[in-house]
Design a protein around this motif. Structure first.
Motif, PDB file in Angstrom:
ATOM      1  N   GLY A 103     -52.207 -18.288  46.887  1.00 50.38           N
ATOM      2  CA  GLY A 103     -51.247 -19.384  46.724  1.00 50.38           C
ATOM      3  C   GLY A 103     -50.198 -19.373  47.812  1.00 50.38           C
ATOM      4  N   ARG A 104     -49.277 -20.339  47.715  1.00 51.11           N
ATOM      5  CA  ARG A 104     -48.193 -20.443  48.696  1.00 51.11           C
ATOM      6  C   ARG A 104     -46.901 -19.966  48.049  1.00 51.11           C
ATOM      7  NH1 ARG A 104     -46.782 -25.776  50.302  1.00 51.11           N
ATOM      8  NH2 ARG A 104     -46.493 -25.962  48.068  1.00 51.11           N
ATOM      9  N   LEU A 105     -45.944 -19.649  48.880  1.00 50.93           N
ATOM     10  CA  LEU A 105     -44.654 -19.208  48.350  1.00 50.93           C
ATOM     11  C   LEU A 105     -44.065 -20.265  47.419  1.00 50.93           C
ATOM     12  CD1 LEU A 105     -42.382 -16.989  48.595  1.00 50.93           C
ATOM     13  CD2 LEU A 105     -41.264 -18.600  50.140  1.00 50.93           C
ATOM     14  N   LEU A 106     -44.145 -21.534  47.852  1.00 50.92           N
ATOM     15  CA  LEU A 106     -43.468 -22.586  47.084  1.00 50.92           C
ATOM     16  C   LEU A 106     -44.135 -22.846  45.732  1.00 50.92           C
ATOM     17  CD1 LEU A 106     -42.427 -25.057  49.927  1.00 50.92           C
ATOM     18  CD2 LEU A 106     -41.204 -23.086  48.973  1.00 50.92           C
ATOM     19  N   PRO A 118     -51.646 -11.454  58.356  1.00 52.92           N
ATOM     20  CA  PRO A 118     -50.404 -11.742  59.088  1.00 52.92           C
ATOM     21  C   PRO A 118     -50.086 -13.228  59.223  1.00 52.92           C
ATOM     22  CG  PRO A 118     -52.038 -10.636  60.502  1.00 52.92           C
ATOM     23  CD  PRO A 118     -52.572 -10.604  59.105  1.00 52.92           C
ATOM     24  N   ARG A 119     -51.098 -14.077  59.394  1.00 54.76           N
ATOM     25  CA  ARG A 119     -50.787 -15.517  59.541  1.00 54.76           C
ATOM     26  C   ARG A 119     -50.218 -16.071  58.245  1.00 54.76           C
ATOM     27  NH1 ARG A 119     -55.567 -18.263  62.970  1.00 54.76           N
ATOM     28  NH2 ARG A 119     -54.516 -20.132  62.263  1.00 54.76           N
ATOM     29  N   HIS A 120     -50.772 -15.622  57.132  1.00 51.58           N
ATOM     30  CA  HIS A 120     -50.256 -16.055  55.827  1.00 51.58           C
ATOM     31  C   HIS A 120     -48.827 -15.524  55.637  1.00 51.58           C
ATOM     32  CE1 HIS A 120     -50.059 -16.868  51.533  1.00 51.58           C
ATOM     33  NE2 HIS A 120     -49.714 -15.608  51.341  1.00 51.58           N
ATOM     34  N   PHE A 121     -48.620 -14.269  56.041  1.00 48.89           N
ATOM     35  CA  PHE A 121     -47.275 -13.675  55.933  1.00 48.89           C
ATOM     36  C   PHE A 121     -46.251 -14.523  56.702  1.00 48.89           C
ATOM     37  CE2 PHE A 121     -44.306 -11.113  58.464  1.00 48.89           C
ATOM     38  CZ  PHE A 121     -43.461 -10.665  57.465  1.00 48.89           C
ATOM     39  N   PHE A 142     -41.845 -18.564  56.906  1.00 51.73           N
ATOM     40  CA  PHE A 142     -41.359 -19.889  57.332  1.00 51.73           C
ATOM     41  C   PHE A 142     -40.947 -20.729  56.122  1.00 51.73           C
ATOM     42  CE2 PHE A 142     -43.305 -19.539  61.698  1.00 51.73           C
ATOM     43  CZ  PHE A 142     -42.114 -19.754  62.365  1.00 51.73           C
ATOM     44  N   GLN A 143     -41.749 -20.674  55.044  1.00 52.78           N
ATOM     45  CA  GLN A 143     -41.402 -21.439  53.838  1.00 52.78           C
ATOM     46  C   GLN A 143     -40.063 -20.955  53.281  1.00 52.78           C
ATOM     47  OE1 GLN A 143     -44.871 -20.866  51.375  1.00 52.78           O
ATOM     48  NE2 GLN A 143     -46.027 -22.477  52.394  1.00 52.78           N
ATOM     49  N   ALA A 144     -39.835 -19.650  53.350  1.00 56.02           N
ATOM     50  CA  ALA A 144     -38.571 -19.090  52.870  1.00 56.02           C
ATOM     51  C   ALA A 144     -37.416 -19.557  53.747  1.00 56.02           C
ATOM     52  CB  ALA A 144     -38.654 -17.566  52.852  1.00 56.02           C
ATOM     53  N   LEU A 145     -37.615 -19.487  55.055  1.00 53.77           N
ATOM     54  CA  LEU A 145     -36.571 -19.895  56.001  1.00 53.77           C
ATOM     55  C   LEU A 145     -36.196 -21.360  55.835  1.00 53.77           C
ATOM     56  CD1 LEU A 145     -37.591 -18.241  59.392  1.00 53.77           C
ATOM     57  CD2 LEU A 145     -35.276 -18.326  58.458  1.00 53.77           C
ATOM     58  N   ALA A 188     -36.945  -9.747  60.637  1.00 55.42           N
ATOM     59  CA  ALA A 188     -35.520  -9.775  60.976  1.00 55.42           C
ATOM     60  C   ALA A 188     -34.908 -11.157  60.729  1.00 55.42           C
ATOM     61  CB  ALA A 188     -35.319  -9.360  62.431  1.00 55.42           C
ATOM     62  N   VAL A 189     -35.666 -12.206  60.971  1.00 52.54           N
ATOM     63  CA  VAL A 189     -35.076 -13.552  60.841  1.00 52.54           C
ATOM     64  C   VAL A 189     -35.224 -14.137  59.440  1.00 52.54           C
ATOM     65  CG1 VAL A 189     -35.355 -14.089  63.297  1.00 52.54           C
ATOM     66  CG2 VAL A 189     -37.162 -14.751  61.688  1.00 52.54           C
ATOM     67  N   THR A 190     -36.042 -13.519  58.622  1.00 51.49           N
ATOM     68  CA  THR A 190     -36.264 -14.042  57.263  1.00 51.49           C
ATOM     69  C   THR A 190     -35.170 -13.551  56.320  1.00 51.49           C
ATOM     70  OG1 THR A 190     -38.646 -13.993  57.651  1.00 51.49           O
ATOM     71  CG2 THR A 190     -37.937 -14.103  55.360  1.00 51.49           C
ATOM     72  N   PRO A 191     -34.578 -14.437  55.507  1.00 53.11           N
ATOM     73  CA  PRO A 191     -33.595 -13.962  54.523  1.00 53.11           C
ATOM     74  C   PRO A 191     -34.281 -12.989  53.562  1.00 53.11           C
ATOM     75  CG  PRO A 191     -33.721 -16.382  54.581  1.00 53.11           C
ATOM     76  CD  PRO A 191     -34.835 -15.874  55.414  1.00 53.11           C
ATOM     77  N   HIS A 192     -33.654 -11.858  53.323  1.00 59.44           N
ATOM     78  CA  HIS A 192     -34.372 -10.840  52.538  1.00 59.44           C
ATOM     79  C   HIS A 192     -33.423  -9.886  51.822  1.00 59.44           C
ATOM     80  CE1 HIS A 192     -33.553  -8.921  56.454  1.00 59.44           C
ATOM     81  NE2 HIS A 192     -33.455  -7.786  55.758  1.00 59.44           N
TER      82      HIS A 192
END
Ligand code: SF4
Length: 302
Positions: A120-123, A144-147, A152-155, A181-185
């Motif tokens: 599934g997707r994050l959303l 990795p591509r799914h990751f 990106f969906q999170a960002l 590093a750029v993803t809110p976490h």
């Protein structure tokens, strides 16, 4: 239709039971939680048991022909009916992948879920309002591509990610570290299951520090195939590298309890060595009772 849901021992919201609840609520059924006295007065029972030590509690429901009993503490092979498994309850927690590429002997995932696949997707997990999603994926870096897509969906939606299932430090690359590093976490979690990972752990910490992630939490498996000395070496290594640790006990043995009490309290772990921790006067006799006087004296220097 009346449905009874029994959550024997989950420590976090039980995804399978939440799916069953959502499925029946959407059909207009009445759903009752954790009222075992109702077992004879309902049309369907769903029982989940996560920990083997609680299996006997789940077995009590075997007398009911309308009960579906599952969970890793009961039977790895029991699955939800496909129409319920496919439900996405949108509780800001769940899986975007199932399975794993590895075969760690202490882990139920390979047997229970098989090889890794995207589910599934994050959303799909998001209720549209929450600012944090907890991901239970076992090894999302193996795809990795799914990751990257999940990040990106999170960002794009200002969602903070909690990779609660942990990330596989051996799969870290410079590109993945930049994405982390750029993803809110919330604080990232990795596993340091074996003493032999020392080099790869150093490499991962260096990659993370290079992109500004100075501290992560490392799950440290104990009580499986390592000695207390090897466990301490890994923990001291993490202290030296200014990382956090979380001791995961494969079995509950008394000598592992002080280790977990020390390491799993973040401030204690940062502030003192295990030897200093064991010097606490009020607990001294208790620790000597666990380790014996000679070993205790030895550990004071740890
Ligand atoms: S990498 Fe993690 S999820 Fe995969 S088999 Fe090992 S412990 Fe289990």
């Amino acid at each position: 239709m009346r449905v009874l849901i029994i959550d024997i021992d989950s420590k976090i919201p039980n995804l399978a039971l939440k799916k069953a609840e959502r499925y029946h609520l959407d059909r207009g059924d009445e759903v009752i939680w954790d009222m075992s006295l109702m077992a004879n007065q309902v049309d369907r029972i769903y029982v989940s048991c996560v920990f083997r030590k609680n299996r006997h509690k789940a077995e009590e429901y075997e007398v009911y022909p309308h009960a579906l009993i599952g969970g890793s503490g009961y039977d790895l092979k029991v699955t939800l009916p496909p129409e319920i498994e496919d439900v996405t309850p949108r509780i800001n927690m769940g899986f975007t992948t199932r399975g794993c590429i590895r075969q760690c002997g202490f882990c139920v995932v390979p047997e229970k879920e098989g090889g890794i696949r995207i589910v599934g997707r994050l959303l799909d997990l998001w209720d549209g309002k929450a600012n944090q999603i907890t991901l239970l994926d076992n090894n999302i870096l193996a795809v990795p591509r799914h990751f990257v897509e999940v990040c990106f969906q999170a960002l794009l939606n200002w969602i903070r990610l909690d990779f609660n299932g942990g990330l596989d430090h051996r799969l870290l690359t410079r590109e993945i570290a930049v994405m982390l590093a750029v993803t809110p976490h919330v604080v990232y979690k990795f596993a340091y299951d074996r003493p032999a990972y020392r080099k790869s752990v150093n490499r991962a910490i260096a990659l993370l520090k290079a992109v500004g992630i100075r501290q992560s939490t490392w799950y440290v498996l104990v009580g499986y195939d390592t000695t207390l000395e090897q466990d301490l070496q890994r923990l001291n290594h993490l202290r030296f590298m200014n990382q956090r640790a979380f001791v995961q006990r494969y079995v509950m043995r008394p000598e592992l309890n002080p280790l977990a009490r020390w390491a799993n309290q973040r401030h204690m772990f940062a502030a003192m060595t295990f030897g200093q921790f064991l010097r606490e006067p009020r607990k001294r006799d208790y620790y000597i009772g666990i380790y014996g006087r000679e070993k205790y004296e030895e550990l004071l220097a740890a």
